[in-house]
Design a protein around this motif. Sequence first.
Motif, mmCIF file in Angstrom:
data_model
loop_
_atom_site.group_PDB
_atom_site.id
_atom_site.type_symbol
_atom_site.label_atom_id
_atom_site.label_comp_id
_atom_site.label_asym_id
_atom_site.label_seq_id
_atom_site.Cartn_x
_atom_site.Cartn_y
_atom_site.Cartn_z
ATOM 1 N N SER A 1 -0.714 7.082 -1.229
ATOM 2 C CA SER A 1 -0.030 8.292 -0.811
ATOM 3 C C SER A 1 -0.548 8.715 0.552
ATOM 4 N N LEU A 2 0.385 8.863 1.483
ATOM 5 C CA LEU A 2 0.021 9.267 2.840
ATOM 6 C C LEU A 2 0.050 10.789 2.989
ATOM 7 N N ALA A 3 1.067 11.432 2.427
ATOM 8 C CA ALA A 3 1.186 12.873 2.620
ATOM 9 C C ALA A 3 2.170 13.457 1.625
ATOM 10 N N VAL A 4 2.008 14.744 1.383
ATOM 11 C CA VAL A 4 3.021 15.541 0.695
ATOM 12 C C VAL A 4 3.346 16.714 1.603
ATOM 13 N N ASN B 1 -3.459 12.262 4.008
ATOM 14 C CA ASN B 1 -4.505 11.266 3.818
ATOM 15 C C ASN B 1 -4.914 10.742 5.204
ATOM 16 N N ASP B 2 -5.859 11.430 5.829
ATOM 17 C CA ASP B 2 -6.241 11.102 7.206
ATOM 18 C C ASP B 2 -6.725 9.666 7.347
ATOM 19 N N ALA B 3 -7.542 9.208 6.398
ATOM 20 C CA ALA B 3 -8.103 7.855 6.500
ATOM 21 C C ALA B 3 -7.005 6.805 6.417
ATOM 22 N N LEU B 4 -6.055 6.999 5.509
ATOM 23 C CA LEU B 4 -4.947 6.052 5.390
ATOM 24 C C LEU B 4 -4.077 6.088 6.634
ATOM 25 N N ALA B 5 -3.834 7.279 7.162
ATOM 26 C CA ALA B 5 -3.038 7.384 8.388
ATOM 27 C C ALA B 5 -3.669 6.577 9.513
ATOM 28 N N ALA B 6 -4.975 6.739 9.692
ATOM 29 C CA ALA B 6 -5.666 6.012 10.751
ATOM 30 C C ALA B 6 -5.587 4.511 10.523
ATOM 31 N N ASP B 7 -5.691 4.080 9.266
ATOM 32 C CA ASP B 7 -5.599 2.658 8.941
ATOM 33 C C ASP B 7 -4.227 2.096 9.294
ATOM 34 N N LEU B 8 -3.216 2.955 9.271
ATOM 35 C CA LEU B 8 -1.850 2.531 9.587
ATOM 36 C C LEU B 8 -1.527 2.669 11.075
ATOM 37 N N GLY B 9 -2.512 3.075 11.848
ATOM 38 C CA GLY B 9 -2.283 3.245 13.277
ATOM 39 C C GLY B 9 -1.575 4.533 13.618
ATOM 40 N N LEU B 10 -1.588 5.496 12.699
ATOM 41 C CA LEU B 10 -0.954 6.789 12.937
ATOM 42 C C LEU B 10 -2.023 7.829 13.248
ATOM 43 N N ASP B 11 -1.771 8.677 14.192
ATOM 44 C CA ASP B 11 -2.716 9.716 14.595
ATOM 45 C C ASP B 11 -2.571 10.905 13.646
ATOM 46 N N PRO B 12 -3.603 11.207 12.822
ATOM 47 C CA PRO B 12 -3.487 12.331 11.888
ATOM 48 C C PRO B 12 -3.155 13.646 12.574
ATOM 49 N N ALA B 13 -3.699 13.863 13.762
ATOM 50 C CA ALA B 13 -3.428 15.119 14.468
ATOM 51 C C ALA B 13 -1.947 15.229 14.820
ATOM 52 N N ARG B 14 -1.358 14.150 15.240
ATOM 53 C CA ARG B 14 0.059 14.195 15.613
ATOM 54 C C ARG B 14 0.964 14.261 14.395
#
Length: 485
Positions: free
Chosen positions: A154-157, A40-53
């Motif tokens: 959900s952030l990821a599976v 979930n790229d958008a949620l990751a970014a909202d949490l301050g997490l870099d989706p690419a990393r």
Amino acid sequence: MTTAPAPVALLQHRFASALPELTHAARAAEAPQPQLVVLNDALAADLGLDPARLRTPEGLGLLTGTVVPEGATPVAQAYAGHQFGGFARLGDGRALLMGELVDADGRLRDLHLKGSGRTPFARGGDGLAALGPMLREYVVSEAMHALGIPTTRSLAVVATGRGVRREEILPGAVLARIASSHLRVGSVQFARASDDTDLLRRVVDHAIERHHPEVASDPQPHLAFYRAVISAQADLVARWMLVGFVHGVMNTDNMTLSGETIDYGPCAFLDAFDPSTVFSSIDEGGRYAYANQPAAAEWNLARLGEAMLPLLADEQDRAVEIATEALGAFRTEYATAYSTGLRAKLGVLHADPAEADRIGTSVLELLEASHVDHTSFWRHLATAARDDAEPVRGMFLDLAAIDGWLVEWRALSPDAEAMDHLNPLYVARNHLVEEALAAATGGDLAPLGRLLEAVSAPFHERPGLERYAEPAPADFGRYRTFCGT
């Protein structure tokens, strides 16, 4: 197991530090061949997490718990719960709280993993999860979020590369879940069962700080907290009922103190409208049937009140009186939330409430009698408000009854545009969920991506998604879901 810096943000450990009695340090099982299934790229970014990393080996380690950020304290949480009415001491048997993150709005959010391996609370289980159930939670929780219903996210599976033995060997996976917290009615019950009033007070005070800080200055903050949880749950369950959502396992360990929906195991959306609908394979008595959800919520809240009695008054009889009086507000608050929501679905919020409620009650009886698809009816009703009633009429066996009802409803001047913004065109329909999960388990992620595309914007019709708005085919049969353990 390795320790490394977080991919972007450091994890806090407020729950583990504040309530060590409700935690047990644990580590995730190794994931032999981790592979990202969905992020979930958008949620990751909202949490301050870099989706690419998060897509790197280091990021996958965080998402499976096999790489622990420096300073993090992964723990399995202890709690209790009434499961189908029976009390038990429980805990995260296959899950880890990795810690807390601060989102873009400054809110504290839990990063929690499901299927990460055995913990001391596993009670004989393997602590693992299969890919299908983890994807079910991803799809349904994100669908609920898009519908505006308070929910864990959900952030990821991540597929682990490890087989999970159930009736057959299934691909294993870990779900990374985000929540305002994982404090639940069962957390308070655990503290009360420990016969430690100081612990009970600290659990409730921690919940106040996390979720209801406005009550901290109240002359009776613990009573105000109880009332706040009652209000949040009354509103939540009304929202479930209005979209035809059946949770399936409303045990007290699955009722959050934040008012978020949690644990998408044997859950599903109604197809044909039937108040007695049960989807869970283990709910043989219908305890958590669709129509029973408000009563189940009230029962759970009564158990919360019982657990909080020492905080409400020194004398138990007086504490019982206080809790009973507070709980008495649930039915009124639920009825108000449901009635308001039903009138909004009908497009007649401006109408006389008593007349609109009568109209709403009568149409539900017609839906049940003709086994009408719940989601489709409400969407087609907006078309009827635009003077084309044929899509609605075609759903009913008793044409005279629905024609008579439509005359009464149109007399209230329904607002078709408002209805379009409230009644979803796309929900996580059961046959589509099963199709997507089966394909994903076999390595084909295209149906999953298409389903997520539909349910992530449920109110807006888009070309190419027509089948996602259609009822289940006649041969789909009776639907049953499982807890996923």
